[in-house]
Enzyme design. Structure first.
Site: not given
Ligand code: PMP
Length: 405
Positions: A137, A222, A256
């Site tokens: 994700f 990521d 986050k």
């Molecule tokens: N990358 C990862 C690993 C995530 O867990 C998330 C959100 N759950 C995102 C990207 C996307 O982040 P955002 O919702 O702040 O755009």
């Protein structure tokens, strides 16, 4: 506002994107209070965001202090909080002098930036393939969505970015993916959060580092969910067994937990990836504004000064041990305070619903998995309360699944 009223208003005025079973009005520490005055133990932390819990004095004073001084000037100008945060992030990530930081507002935006890095690196070399892993994700914007291989998320929005490829997270698939020598970059979550807190096979990240070096591709991590202290290290790639000593990624994205509830994300580059962007190629109006930057810098300083990473590691182990002893739990995954609780049966959605009824917030990234990502500040009282409420939810869900079976 009465129950019926806020639900009607939400349906009438907000985009219909699912969820919203409660309206919360305030929070303190690991607890949030809804409109009926009912306290809930928040062990999801706004999906791994509220690293200091709710209304932490450091967070509150950082927001107030900087809001009263200077909130925004755009990236046409510099601000001291932005410089302080960038220097801190470089140090925590261990980039050395040639590291660079780009500040944005969210995880998706950080990954969009990393996708542009992949193009800047790959295009002059004639390499256009961008790899990501099954179960990944990376976000909902079109670029990040293109490397988030889930049909339900992707299909309505096709066509997506060309030449994005999904590989299974196995050493064989990794080896095979680099054989054609056309890879610009690979995106990897060191632990896949949304897939259900799934760890990579042993040696996977080290092999990815080796192959990206050999084939002149970027290794982009990521760490939106795993970074900023969540796993007990500043970044998950620093956990033992992730990368060989002295090895670093080319870029790491984060968001986050870094802002503890204030929206901020970004990208840290290492070595050669630091020189790819030239002036005019990329930016963001809000990204890294003084307000967001000051809050994140103060949050990280507090985590450092109070030694909270040690608490993350210790409380993570304590939680995993306690949770493993509960009936219906088959095991745990993850690191630090990013924990996937594996259930013996696929009743996670029911467990979440019963937990909420009992005043506990958790979620279910997979039918057989509960995810928790509590505040870095949790101690014995919160953990005991969690085990009690979670045990009750497990019991209630397994009883209702037996009666409906
Ligand atoms: N990358 C990862 C690993 C995530 O867990 C998330 C959100 N759950 C995102 C990207 C996307 O982040 P955002 O919702 O702040 O755009």
């Amino acid at each position: 506002m009465s129950d019926a009223n806020w639900k009607v208003a939400a349906e009438r005025d907000l985009m219909s994107l699912g969820g919203r079973p409660r309206l919360f009005e305030s929070g303190s520490g690991s607890y949030v209070t809804d409109d009926a005055g009912r306290e809930h133990l928040d062990f999801l932390g706004g999906i791994a965001v509220n690293s200091l819990g709710h209304a932490h004095p450091v967070f509150v004073s950082a927001v107030a202090e900087q809001a009263a001084k200077l909130a925004h000037v755009s990236n046409l100008f510099a601000s001291q909080p932005q410089l302080d945060l960038a220097a801190r992030l470089k140090r925590l990530a261990g980039t050395g002098e040639d590291g660079r930081v780009f500040l944005a507002n969210a995880g998706s935006e950080a990954n969009e930036t990393a996708l542009k890095l992949a193009r800047l690196h790959g295009n002059p070399r004639g390499k256009t393939a961008i790899l990501s892993l099954a179960g990944a994700f990376h976000g909902r914007s079109i670029g990040a969505l293109s490397i988030t291989p889930k049909a339900a998320y992707q299909d309505p929005f096709a066509p997506l970015l060309p030449d994005t490829r999904t590989i299974e997270p196995t050493l064989d698939a990794l080896e095979h993916a680099f054989a054609a020598d056309d890879v610009a970059a690979i995106f990897i979550e060191p632990i896949q959060g949304e897939a259900g807190v799934r760890e990579l096979p042993d040696g996977f990240l080290a092999r990815a580092r080796e192959l990206t070096r050999r084939h002149d591709a970027l290794l982009i991590l990521d760490e939106v969910q795993t970074g900023s202290g969540r796993t007990g290290e500043w970044f998950a790639f620093q956990l033992p067994g992730m990368l060989p000593d002295g090895e670093l990624p080319d870029a790491v994205t984060f968001a986050k937990a870094v802002g503890a509830g204030f929206p901020l994300g970004g990208l840290i580059t290492f070595g050669r990836a630091s020189d790819l962007f030239a002036p005019g190629m990329h930016n963001s109006t809000f990204g890294g504004n003084p307000l967001a930057s000051h809050v994140a810098d103060r949050v990280l300083a507090h985590v450092e000064d109070e030694g909270l990473l040690a608490n993350v590691t210790r409380r993570g182990a304590q939680l995993r041990e306690a949770v493993s002893a509960l009936p219906g739990v088959s095991g745990t995954r993850g690191a630090g305070l990013l924990i996937g609780i594996a259930l013996e049966r696929p009743i996670a959605a029911d467990v979440v619903a019963h937990a909420l009824d009992g005043g506990l917030i958790v979620n279910a990234p997979a039918p057989d998995t509960i995810r928790i990502a509590p505040a870095f500040t949790v101690g014995d009282p919160e953990i005991e309360d969690f085990i009690r409420r979670f045990g009750d939810a497990l019991n209630a869900a397994s009883q209702s699944s037996e009666t409906t079976a």
